[in-house]
Design an enzyme around this catalytic site. Structure first.
Site, PDB file in Angstrom:
ATOM      1  N   GLY A  63       0.800  -1.216   0.000  1.00  0.00           N
ATOM      2  CA  GLY A  63       0.000   0.000   0.000  1.00  0.00           C
ATOM      3  C   GLY A  63       0.830   1.261   0.000  1.00  0.00           C
ATOM      4  N   ASN A 111      -7.743   5.765   4.655  1.00  0.00           N
ATOM      5  CA  ASN A 111      -7.672   5.762   3.190  1.00  0.00           C
ATOM      6  C   ASN A 111      -8.832   4.967   2.610  1.00  0.00           C
ATOM      7  OD1 ASN A 111      -6.785   3.234   1.428  1.00  0.00           O
ATOM      8  ND2 ASN A 111      -5.922   2.937   3.481  1.00  0.00           N
ATOM      9  N   ARG A 112      -9.259   5.394   1.453  1.00  0.00           N
ATOM     10  CA  ARG A 112     -10.227   4.638   0.653  1.00  0.00           C
ATOM     11  C   ARG A 112      -9.741   4.632  -0.803  1.00  0.00           C
ATOM     12  NH1 ARG A 112     -13.603   9.032   2.603  1.00  0.00           N
ATOM     13  NH2 ARG A 112     -13.831  10.689   1.030  1.00  0.00           N
ATOM     14  N   PHE A 115      -7.506   0.133  -4.418  1.00  0.00           N
ATOM     15  CA  PHE A 115      -6.584  -0.610  -5.289  1.00  0.00           C
ATOM     16  C   PHE A 115      -6.207   0.199  -6.533  1.00  0.00           C
ATOM     17  CE2 PHE A 115      -7.767  -5.294  -4.028  1.00  0.00           C
ATOM     18  CZ  PHE A 115      -7.192  -5.095  -2.783  1.00  0.00           C
ATOM     19  N   ASN A 170      -4.272 -10.458  -1.111  1.00  0.00           N
ATOM     20  CA  ASN A 170      -4.969  -9.448  -0.310  1.00  0.00           C
ATOM     21  C   ASN A 170      -6.478  -9.572  -0.543  1.00  0.00           C
ATOM     22  OD1 ASN A 170      -5.903  -7.245   1.072  1.00  0.00           O
ATOM     23  ND2 ASN A 170      -4.770  -5.715  -0.104  1.00  0.00           N
ATOM     24  N   SER A 173      -8.875  -5.765   2.050  1.00  0.00           N
ATOM     25  CA  SER A 173      -9.070  -4.315   1.936  1.00  0.00           C
ATOM     26  C   SER A 173     -10.547  -3.991   2.103  1.00  0.00           C
ATOM     27  CB  SER A 173      -8.587  -3.818   0.571  1.00  0.00           C
ATOM     28  OG  SER A 173      -9.007  -2.476   0.378  1.00  0.00           O
ATOM     29  N   ASN A 175     -11.895  -1.330   0.950  1.00  0.00           N
ATOM     30  CA  ASN A 175     -12.214  -0.287  -0.029  1.00  0.00           C
ATOM     31  C   ASN A 175     -12.630  -0.812  -1.399  1.00  0.00           C
ATOM     32  OD1 ASN A 175     -11.564   1.776   1.858  1.00  0.00           O
ATOM     33  ND2 ASN A 175      -9.391   1.379   1.479  1.00  0.00           N
ATOM     34  N   THR A 176     -12.733  -2.130  -1.563  1.00  0.00           N
ATOM     35  CA  THR A 176     -13.286  -2.736  -2.771  1.00  0.00           C
ATOM     36  C   THR A 176     -14.534  -3.485  -2.346  1.00  0.00           C
ATOM     37  OG1 THR A 176     -11.125  -2.956  -3.831  1.00  0.00           O
ATOM     38  CG2 THR A 176     -12.889  -4.373  -4.648  1.00  0.00           C
ATOM     39  N   LYS A 211      -3.280 -12.101   3.524  1.00  0.00           N
ATOM     40  CA  LYS A 211      -3.475 -10.925   4.375  1.00  0.00           C
ATOM     41  C   LYS A 211      -4.938 -10.830   4.786  1.00  0.00           C
ATOM     42  CE  LYS A 211      -2.147  -6.076   4.801  1.00  0.00           C
ATOM     43  NZ  LYS A 211      -1.313  -5.014   4.220  1.00  0.00           N
ATOM     44  N   ASN A 240      -4.902  -6.057   7.980  1.00  0.00           N
ATOM     45  CA  ASN A 240      -5.120  -4.883   7.140  1.00  0.00           C
ATOM     46  C   ASN A 240      -5.698  -3.737   7.979  1.00  0.00           C
ATOM     47  OD1 ASN A 240      -5.550  -3.305   4.712  1.00  0.00           O
ATOM     48  ND2 ASN A 240      -5.737  -5.224   3.587  1.00  0.00           N
ATOM     49  N   THR A 241      -6.174  -2.702   7.299  1.00  0.00           N
ATOM     50  CA  THR A 241      -6.794  -1.568   7.995  1.00  0.00           C
ATOM     51  C   THR A 241      -8.153  -1.968   8.559  1.00  0.00           C
ATOM     52  OG1 THR A 241      -7.757  -0.801   5.916  1.00  0.00           O
ATOM     53  CG2 THR A 241      -5.622   0.116   6.541  1.00  0.00           C
ATOM     54  N   TYR A 311       3.814   1.001   8.111  1.00  0.00           N
ATOM     55  CA  TYR A 311       3.119   1.791   7.094  1.00  0.00           C
ATOM     56  C   TYR A 311       2.929   3.203   7.636  1.00  0.00           C
ATOM     57  CZ  TYR A 311      -0.419   2.881   3.463  1.00  0.00           C
ATOM     58  OH  TYR A 311      -1.130   3.429   2.423  1.00  0.00           O
TER      59      TYR A 311
END
Length: 348
Positions: A63, A111-112, A115, A170, A173, A175-176, A211, A240-241, A311
């Site tokens: 990331g 964050n958004r 990918f 991954n 996430s 954000n997807t 992950k 992850n986040t 990170y």
């Protein structure tokens, strides 16, 4: 030493633009052939994980350098490993901007990104050309509009496995849309079987890491642990986040996306402990989330992590952080009578 003086200027720039400038500077620095620190490194910090030799257990999380533009520059910071990505089969722009927010009072980031990357075909030649002064991981994902996401992962693993020292899948996430659904049930089993088959295609078979998200129910932790072991996954990256918002005070606290940084530390520690209990010693664990000091890195190692990744702490602590953590880790290991970092894994 100069970072505290430069940080106000960097923080006056919009977050994603500042990140892009940082990558560009590290890319130029790496291209110039800037050497690593002199000497053979600290033998106390060397560790072998999943058959791969790491000069130290401190890595860069995926990331940060999505497209693998600054691999040599990041190795120049003294990291034992650099993980690029997440890379998808096809280029994609990601989510609309703004999509990256500093939470300075919380020492965190939301964050958004979604990918955003230039695709596998663009990044893999850069990865192949890098000097590789350490372990190179490649993190792969699926395109947002893919009709067959498992096919995207199969494609990513097969191509990345020809170059990487290890490959990460991954599926965590936030954000997807729908991506985290792959962490459960038949979809997880099918994905891991396809990925394991794909990484066997090259002559050399690199380790395959998975992950996972921190926002998991206990039953999901056990399910993932069993599936990972059954399908020959070589390690778990935890985690992850998070989509949770633990006690934030900064102005951007309500922004949608994944939270990283100091507020994630408690949850990340707990998930590490949970996965250590679920896997025993069957799988090595890599801990991510809220690690910003040697003391925190050491605590994760004693809790069961073989490796740690950085990170968001780099945003607030600067490029000297990996070496500071390495020095502090060595001191803490010596203080507790450990000759090698592997001896401290799970000792707490």
């Amino acid at each position: 030493m100069m970072f505290p003086l430069l940080r106000p200027a960097l923080f006056s720039i919009e977050a994603e633009r500042a990140h892009g400038l940082t990558i560009a500077m590290l890319e130029a620095w790496g291209r110039a052939g800037t050497p690593l620190a002199a000497g053979p490194g600290d033998s106390r910090l060397r560790i072998n994980v999943a058959g791969v030799a790491f000069a130290n257990p401190i890595g860069l999380a995926a990331g940060v350098d999505k497209d693998g533009r600054a691999i040599d520059g990041f190795f120049g910071l003294g990291l034992g490993a650099v993980e690029i990505g997440t890379l998808t089969p096809l280029p994609q722009a990601g989510n609309p901007r703004p999509r990256l927010f500093r939470l300075q009072g919380d020492r965190a980031v939301i964050n958004r990104m979604g990918f955003n990357n230039g695709g596998l075909e663009a990044a893999l030649p850069r990865a192949a050309a890098a000097k590789r002064r350490g372990v190179l991981g490649i993190n792969v994902g699926a395109n947002k509009d893919a009709t067959d996401r498992i096919a995207d992962y199969r494609d990513g693993v097969e191509k990345a496995a020809q170059i990487a020292d290890y490959v990460t899948i991954n599926i965590s996430s936030p954000n997807t849309p729908g991506l985290r659904d792959l962490q459960h049930g038949a979809a997880l089993t099918e994905l891991l079987a396809a990925a394991d088959e794909a990484r066997r295609m090259p002559i050399q078979r690199p380790p395959l890491f998975l992950k996972v998200a921190p926002d998991l129910e206990p039953s999901a932790i056990d399910e993932i642990a069993r599936a990972a072991i059954d399908h020959h996954i070589d390690g778990l990256i935890v985690s992850n986040t998070t989509i949770s918002r633990p006690g934030l005070t900064s102005a951007h606290a309500a922004e949608a996306g994944g939270l990283s940084g100091a507020p994630l530390a408690v949850l990340a520690r707990q998930r590490l402990v949970d996965f250590r209990k679920a896997t025993g010693t069957a799988l090595p664990l890599i801990s991510v989330g809220g690690i910003g000091s040697a003391e925190e890195a050491y605590a994760r190692i004693r809790a069961g992590a073989s490796l740690v990744q950085l990170y968001t702490a780099l945003v607030y602590e600067g490029p000297g952080l990996p070496r500071r953590i390495a020095r502090g880790l060595s001191r803490l290991l010596k203080q507790d009578g450990y000759d090698h970092v592997a001896d401290a894994v799970g000792a707490g």
